[in-house]
Structures are given as structure tokens and as C-alpha cells.
Design a protein around this motif. Structure first.
Motif, PDB file in Angstrom:
ATOM      1  N   LEU A   1       0.834  -1.202   0.000  1.00 37.28           N
ATOM      2  CA  LEU A   1       0.000   0.000   0.000  1.00 37.28           C
ATOM      3  C   LEU A   1       0.870   1.254   0.000  1.00 37.28           C
ATOM      4  CD1 LEU A   1      -2.618   1.647   0.293  1.00 37.28           C
ATOM      5  CD2 LEU A   1      -2.577   1.126   2.744  1.00 37.28           C
ATOM      6  N   GLY A   2       1.890   1.285   0.855  1.00 37.89           N
ATOM      7  CA  GLY A   2       2.775   2.442   0.915  1.00 37.89           C
ATOM      8  C   GLY A   2       3.516   2.666  -0.388  1.00 37.89           C
ATOM      9  N   LEU A   3       4.068   1.597  -0.935  1.00 42.27           N
ATOM     10  CA  LEU A   3       4.844   1.697  -2.169  1.00 42.27           C
ATOM     11  C   LEU A   3       3.977   2.158  -3.343  1.00 42.27           C
ATOM     12  CD1 LEU A   3       7.529  -0.747  -3.402  1.00 42.27           C
ATOM     13  CD2 LEU A   3       5.714  -0.084  -4.945  1.00 42.27           C
ATOM     14  N   MET A   4       2.800   1.545  -3.475  1.00 43.44           N
ATOM     15  CA  MET A   4       1.920   1.904  -4.589  1.00 43.44           C
ATOM     16  C   MET A   4       1.349   3.314  -4.432  1.00 43.44           C
ATOM     17  SD  MET A   4       1.763  -0.663  -6.754  1.00 43.44           S
ATOM     18  CE  MET A   4       0.182  -0.595  -7.589  1.00 43.44           C
ATOM     19  N   THR A   5       1.081   3.715  -3.184  1.00 45.64           N
ATOM     20  CA  THR A   5       0.618   5.086  -2.958  1.00 45.64           C
ATOM     21  C   THR A   5       1.678   6.075  -3.410  1.00 45.64           C
ATOM     22  OG1 THR A   5      -0.822   4.455  -1.109  1.00 45.64           O
ATOM     23  CG2 THR A   5      -0.110   6.765  -1.193  1.00 45.64           C
ATOM     24  N   LYS A   6       2.930   5.790  -3.083  1.00 46.59           N
ATOM     25  CA  LYS A   6       4.046   6.640  -3.525  1.00 46.59           C
ATOM     26  C   LYS A   6       4.103   6.704  -5.052  1.00 46.59           C
ATOM     27  CE  LYS A   6       8.201   8.609  -3.465  1.00 46.59           C
ATOM     28  NZ  LYS A   6       8.264  10.081  -3.333  1.00 46.59           N
ATOM     29  N   ALA A   7       3.952   5.560  -5.716  1.00 45.33           N
ATOM     30  CA  ALA A   7       3.995   5.524  -7.177  1.00 45.33           C
ATOM     31  C   ALA A   7       2.872   6.365  -7.785  1.00 45.33           C
ATOM     32  CB  ALA A   7       3.919   4.078  -7.674  1.00 45.33           C
ATOM     33  N   PHE A   8       1.640   6.175  -7.292  1.00 46.94           N
ATOM     34  CA  PHE A   8       0.516   6.932  -7.844  1.00 46.94           C
ATOM     35  C   PHE A   8       0.602   8.416  -7.484  1.00 46.94           C
ATOM     36  CE2 PHE A   8      -1.634   2.759  -8.358  1.00 46.94           C
ATOM     37  CZ  PHE A   8      -2.037   2.919  -9.671  1.00 46.94           C
ATOM     38  N   GLU A   9       1.097   8.700  -6.301  1.00 50.20           N
ATOM     39  CA  GLU A   9       1.244  10.102  -5.897  1.00 50.20           C
ATOM     40  C   GLU A   9       2.259  10.809  -6.786  1.00 50.20           C
ATOM     41  OE1 GLU A   9       1.455  12.485  -1.669  1.00 50.20           O
ATOM     42  OE2 GLU A   9       2.532  10.601  -1.853  1.00 50.20           O
ATOM     43  N   ASP A  10       3.321  10.112  -7.148  1.00 47.74           N
ATOM     44  CA  ASP A  10       4.314  10.698  -8.051  1.00 47.74           C
ATOM     45  C   ASP A  10       3.728  10.917  -9.442  1.00 47.74           C
ATOM     46  OD1 ASP A  10       6.138  10.774  -5.998  1.00 47.74           O
ATOM     47  OD2 ASP A  10       7.285   9.029  -6.659  1.00 47.74           O
ATOM     48  N   TRP A  11       2.887   9.979  -9.896  1.00 45.25           N
ATOM     49  CA  TRP A  11       2.193  10.191 -11.164  1.00 45.25           C
ATOM     50  C   TRP A  11       1.280  11.400 -11.047  1.00 45.25           C
ATOM     51  CZ3 TRP A  11       3.601   8.407 -15.605  1.00 45.25           C
ATOM     52  CH2 TRP A  11       4.193   7.154 -15.748  1.00 45.25           C
ATOM     53  N   ASP A  12       0.544  11.498  -9.947  1.00 43.76           N
ATOM     54  CA  ASP A  12      -0.373  12.623  -9.729  1.00 43.76           C
ATOM     55  C   ASP A  12       0.378  13.957  -9.833  1.00 43.76           C
ATOM     56  OD1 ASP A  12      -1.898  14.699  -8.199  1.00 43.76           O
ATOM     57  OD2 ASP A  12      -3.258  13.047  -7.780  1.00 43.76           O
ATOM     58  N   ALA A  13       1.542  14.024  -9.195  1.00 49.37           N
ATOM     59  CA  ALA A  13       2.323  15.257  -9.203  1.00 49.37           C
ATOM     60  C   ALA A  13       2.776  15.634 -10.614  1.00 49.37           C
ATOM     61  CB  ALA A  13       3.535  15.110  -8.284  1.00 49.37           C
ATOM     62  N   SER A  14       2.948  14.633 -11.479  1.00 49.46           N
ATOM     63  CA  SER A  14       3.375  14.921 -12.850  1.00 49.46           C
ATOM     64  C   SER A  14       2.193  15.262 -13.759  1.00 49.46           C
ATOM     65  CB  SER A  14       4.150  13.728 -13.433  1.00 49.46           C
ATOM     66  OG  SER A  14       3.283  12.636 -13.694  1.00 49.46           O
ATOM     67  N   LEU A  15       0.977  14.942 -13.322  1.00 51.65           N
ATOM     68  CA  LEU A  15      -0.207  15.154 -14.160  1.00 51.65           C
ATOM     69  C   LEU A  15      -0.971  16.434 -13.834  1.00 51.65           C
ATOM     70  CD1 LEU A  15      -1.666  11.506 -14.152  1.00 51.65           C
ATOM     71  CD2 LEU A  15      -0.573  12.678 -16.074  1.00 51.65           C
ATOM     72  N   PHE A  16      -0.828  16.935 -12.602  1.00 53.79           N
ATOM     73  CA  PHE A  16      -1.613  18.087 -12.171  1.00 53.79           C
ATOM     74  C   PHE A  16      -0.709  19.209 -11.662  1.00 53.79           C
ATOM     75  CE2 PHE A  16      -4.308  14.354 -11.719  1.00 53.79           C
ATOM     76  CZ  PHE A  16      -5.495  14.758 -12.314  1.00 53.79           C
ATOM     77  N   VAL A  17      -1.099  20.434 -11.966  1.00 52.46           N
ATOM     78  CA  VAL A  17      -0.350  21.597 -11.477  1.00 52.46           C
ATOM     79  C   VAL A  17      -0.414  21.647  -9.954  1.00 52.46           C
ATOM     80  CG1 VAL A  17      -0.222  24.126 -11.489  1.00 52.46           C
ATOM     81  CG2 VAL A  17      -0.796  22.884 -13.597  1.00 52.46           C
ATOM     82  N   ALA A  18      -1.604  21.390  -9.423  1.00 54.92           N
ATOM     83  CA  ALA A  18      -1.789  21.301  -7.970  1.00 54.92           C
ATOM     84  C   ALA A  18      -2.138  19.853  -7.645  1.00 54.92           C
ATOM     85  CB  ALA A  18      -2.898  22.239  -7.509  1.00 54.92           C
ATOM     86  N   PRO A  19      -1.164  19.058  -7.177  1.00 50.93           N
ATOM     87  CA  PRO A  19      -1.418  17.639  -6.896  1.00 50.93           C
ATOM     88  C   PRO A  19      -2.513  17.452  -5.856  1.00 50.93           C
ATOM     89  CG  PRO A  19       0.934  18.108  -6.876  1.00 50.93           C
ATOM     90  CD  PRO A  19       0.220  19.432  -6.920  1.00 50.93           C
ATOM     91  N   HIS A  20      -3.190  16.330  -5.963  1.00 51.66           N
ATOM     92  CA  HIS A  20      -4.254  16.012  -5.016  1.00 51.66           C
ATOM     93  C   HIS A  20      -3.684  15.606  -3.658  1.00 51.66           C
ATOM     94  CE1 HIS A  20      -6.369  15.227  -8.938  1.00 51.66           C
ATOM     95  NE2 HIS A  20      -7.242  15.985  -8.314  1.00 51.66           N
ATOM     96  N   ASP A  21      -4.569  15.595  -2.675  1.00 52.28           N
ATOM     97  CA  ASP A  21      -4.220  15.096  -1.356  1.00 52.28           C
ATOM     98  C   ASP A  21      -3.773  13.639  -1.464  1.00 52.28           C
ATOM     99  OD1 ASP A  21      -4.652  15.662   1.722  1.00 52.28           O
ATOM    100  OD2 ASP A  21      -5.449  13.655   1.336  1.00 52.28           O
ATOM    101  N   ARG A  22      -2.839  13.257  -0.610  1.00 46.53           N
ATOM    102  CA  ARG A  22      -2.284  11.895  -0.619  1.00 46.53           C
ATOM    103  C   ARG A  22      -3.370  10.820  -0.538  1.00 46.53           C
ATOM    104  NH1 ARG A  22       1.592  12.661   3.015  1.00 46.53           N
ATOM    105  NH2 ARG A  22       3.118  12.887   1.359  1.00 46.53           N
ATOM    106  N   SER A  23      -4.450  11.100   0.161  1.00 42.65           N
ATOM    107  CA  SER A  23      -5.496  10.096   0.336  1.00 42.65           C
ATOM    108  C   SER A  23      -6.155   9.706  -0.986  1.00 42.65           C
ATOM    109  CB  SER A  23      -6.553  10.579   1.334  1.00 42.65           C
ATOM    110  OG  SER A  23      -7.143  11.775   0.892  1.00 42.65           O
ATOM    111  N   VAL A  24      -6.083  10.584  -1.994  1.00 43.67           N
ATOM    112  CA  VAL A  24      -6.662  10.264  -3.304  1.00 43.67           C
ATOM    113  C   VAL A  24      -5.894   9.104  -3.938  1.00 43.67           C
ATOM    114  CG1 VAL A  24      -7.084  11.124  -5.645  1.00 43.67           C
ATOM    115  CG2 VAL A  24      -7.596  12.579  -3.664  1.00 43.67           C
TER     116      VAL A  24
END
Length: 199
Positions: free
Chosen positions: A25-48
């Protein structure tokens, strides 16, 4: 034989399995969060990102109404830190003692890890509903937080390698990186919108 003599179902939780699930869960959250940061100017909250991962990690035997219930529970935990919120059986998540946490910023992921583990444990047997696993899992919250920390912060060589492999695998999962990014962007926006509407 009276009610006291009847054998009550017991909750048996394998600590290593819980730690392993939390690490993924931690590893995959990090992976998706990094994708989120590359896709959005204002990244979503980590819980997303964590919610998206939890839905992905739900036991495959949970289908139909059970899958919908599990998903709804995860959204309730992310938005309200409680389940069965409009019923007498409401269960609230205990507050974390931030002074005991190595990474208090990951508390929303820990919360979701507990709910995910409850559903996956319940899916492996027929006697107990997911909420019956919550008490034991709350007492194992330290194991869950350590697992999430280990995966999210890529604390060893094996985890760092798994992170890179997951990113590459995810990028190819929709036929290519651009298709994946388009699909992921829509999923993240949908989750964020649903979460916002629940607050």
C-alpha cells in the motif's frame, strides 16, 4: 449446551501478511502520488492516491455488492475516519498519537490500510464481517504504520527496485504511457471529486 459453551469464531491475523499488505500500500501510494504530481499543477491530497491503490488491492473475491460496500467503506474512512456512519453500529477510527509516529504525514494512508486489511481478512472466511477485524487491527496499527512507512519511503534496495518496476508496469498497463496517463488522470479526478462531495 448453552450459549456460553458455543464456540465463538476467533480472529486470526498473521502479522507478516498485514505488514506485507501495508508495505505494498505504501509503495503503490508513492507511485501513484508521483504520477499525480506529474499530471496536475496542484497535486491532489495523498489520500486520493491511497484510495485508488486500496481499491486496486481489495481481495479479488469481493465482487458485486460486496465490492461496492468495500469501496464505500474506504471512501468513508478517507473522508470521515469512520464506517457505518449513519447507523447505530458506527465505528470511528481512534486518533493517532503523532508523537509516536515516524511519519505522521502518512496517517491517512494508515487509516486506509486498516480498512483494507479488514475487508481482505473478511474475504478469506465466511463467519465474520469486516468490522469484527477492526479491534484487532487497531491494536496492530503500529505494524500497519511501519509497513506503510517502509513501502512509501522505499527503505531498502528491494523496495526501490519494486517501485521502479511498478511505475514501468503501470505505464504499460493501458497499452502505453500516454494512454495510462489519460486514464489515471480521469480516475484521480473522479476520486478527488467524490471525496470532496463527502466532506
Amino acid at each position: 449446551m448453552n450459549a456460553m459453551d458455543e464456540k465463538k469464531p476467533t480472529v486470526d491475523i498473521e502479522h507478516s501478511q498485514i505488514y506485507g499488505l501495508a508495505t505494498v500500500l505504501g509503495l503503490m501510494t508513492k507511485a501513484f502520488e508521483d504520477w499525480d504530481a506529474s499530471l496536475f499543477v496542484a497535486p491532489h491530497d495523498r489520500s486520493v492516491s491511497a484510495l485508488l491503490v486500496c481499491v486496486f488491492l481489495l481481495d479479488r473475491s469481493l465482487q458485486g455488492d460486496l465490492f461496492q460496500s468495500a469501496t464505500g467503506t474506504l471512501f468513508d474512512v478517507a473522508s470521515k475516519r469512520a464506517i457505518m456512519v449513519n447507523s447505530p453500529k458506527k465505528v470511528e477510527w481512534p486518533l493517532w498519537d503523532n508523537s509516536t509516529l515516524k511519519h505522521p504525514e502518512l496517517a491517512p494512508v494508515y487509516d486506509l490500510g486498516i480498512a483494507l486489511a479488514a475487508w481482505n481478512l473478511a474475504a478469506k472466511q465466511d463467519e465474520l464481517p469486516p468490522e469484527m477485524f477492526l479491534g484487532p487491527l487497531f491494536s496492530l496499527a503500529g505494524i500497519i504504520s511501519e509497513g506503510v512507512d517502509h513501502g512509501y519511503y522505499l527503505e531498502d534496495k528491494t523496495t526501490r527496485k519494486a517501485y521502479q518496476e511498478q511505475r514501468e508496469r503501470l505505464a504499460q498497463s493501458h497499452g502505453g504511457e500516454e494512454e495510462f496517463k489519460k486514464a489515471l488522470k480521469a480516475q484521480l479526478e473522479s476520486i478527488a471529486s467524490t471525496l470532496e462531495s463527502m466532506k
